[in-house]
Design a protein around this motif. Structure first.
Motif, mmCIF file in Angstrom:
data_model
loop_
_atom_site.group_PDB
_atom_site.id
_atom_site.type_symbol
_atom_site.label_atom_id
_atom_site.label_comp_id
_atom_site.label_asym_id
_atom_site.label_seq_id
_atom_site.Cartn_x
_atom_site.Cartn_y
_atom_site.Cartn_z
ATOM 1 N N GLN B 38 0.850 -1.192 0.000
ATOM 2 C CA GLN B 38 0.000 0.000 0.000
ATOM 3 C C GLN B 38 0.887 1.244 0.000
ATOM 4 O O GLN B 38 1.530 1.548 1.019
ATOM 5 N N GLY B 41 -1.745 6.901 0.584
ATOM 6 C CA GLY B 41 -2.899 7.499 -0.053
ATOM 7 C C GLY B 41 -3.603 6.634 -1.085
ATOM 8 O O GLY B 41 -4.510 7.117 -1.777
ATOM 9 N N HIS B 42 -3.209 5.371 -1.166
ATOM 10 C CA HIS B 42 -3.803 4.487 -2.171
ATOM 11 C C HIS B 42 -4.313 3.196 -1.544
ATOM 12 O O HIS B 42 -4.054 2.909 -0.374
ATOM 13 N N GLY B 43 -5.016 2.436 -2.347
ATOM 14 C CA GLY B 43 -5.462 1.124 -1.911
ATOM 15 C C GLY B 43 -4.342 0.098 -1.988
ATOM 16 O O GLY B 43 -3.246 0.389 -2.457
ATOM 17 N N LEU B 44 -4.629 -1.100 -1.527
ATOM 18 C CA LEU B 44 -3.633 -2.162 -1.535
ATOM 19 C C LEU B 44 -3.528 -2.777 -2.925
ATOM 20 O O LEU B 44 -4.507 -2.854 -3.672
#
Lengths: 113, 114
Positions: B38, B41-44
């Motif tokens: 991850q 600021g982002h998804g996995l």
């Protein structure tokens, strides 16, 4: 590549308020999930579904409802929001359940004041 | 019940160093193990996974992980890290059932200094 879109990306609500987080996936995956991410806890599974109309209870379901209206759409409902539900919420989808590779959205940050 | 433990909350290394991020699990039956990354600021995003066969699995961007049944471990390694590898890494486990759910560890934050 799977696309998972969440909305809204940011939300502020008051205690006792009603919130709906939306998730849409466009790769015809069967499974969809809602997780919450909190510092010190990692990701915890709230609810998941393996098809339209299906709902499975996750590990931290209290205070949350969810509904899978179509194969593409999965909604997380907070009907009486509380400050303890302030968190970063992630939706994910996968083709299968067992041995699944999850594709995640970008997250929805919810603040309950 | 399946559980997964990541003992290090934060690891700091220098660019070009090797790194190992530790993951231990507990479950008595067939198990799938995976790693996700991850960025802030982002998804996995999926890195790699293991179910059976060669205990060393290769993932994207030079990452690999080794399964050990005797140690109940699935550690992630990279021989030479880049500053862009700075991220949070999550180990995850699911059972072999048809309706299995994925359980994540608490994550290890990797900081790569230049």
């Amino acid at each position: 590549e799977a696309a998972v879109t969440q909305s809204p990306r940011n939300k502020v609500t008051v205690t006792g308020g009603n919130v709906t987080l939306s998730c849409r996936q466009t790769n015809s995956h069967n499974y969809m999930y809602w997780y919450r991410q909190d510092t010190g806890h990692g990701l915890r599974l709230i609810h998941y579904s393996y098809g339209a109309g299906n709902l499975q209870i996750g590990d931290v379901p209290d205070g949350y409802k969810a509904t899978r209206t179509t194969q593409e759409d999965f909604f997380l409902l907070l009907e009486l929001a509380s400050p303890s539900q302030t968190s970063l919420y992630f939706c994910a989808s996968s083709w299968t359940g067992s041995g699944n590779t999850l594709y995640f959205g970008e997250g929805s940050r919810l603040i309950v004041v | 019940t399946q559980t997964v433990s990541q003992s290090d909350a934060h690891v700091t290394v220098f660019e070009g160093d090797s790194v190992e991020l530790r993951c231990n699990y507990s479950y008595g039956g067939s198990i799938y193990l995976s790693w996700y990354i991850q960025h802030h600021g982002h998804g996995l995003q999926f890195l790699l996974k293991y179910y059976s066969g060669n205990p060393v699995v290769q993932g994207v961007n030079g990452f690999e992980a080794e399964f050990s049944k005797s140690d109940s471990s699935f550690h992630l390694r990279k021989a030479s890290v880049h500053w862009s590898d700075s991220a949070v890494y999550f180990c995850a486990v699911s059972s072999g059932g048809s309706n299995a759910k994925l359980t994540f560890g608490k994550g290890t934050k990797l900081s790569v200094k230049s």
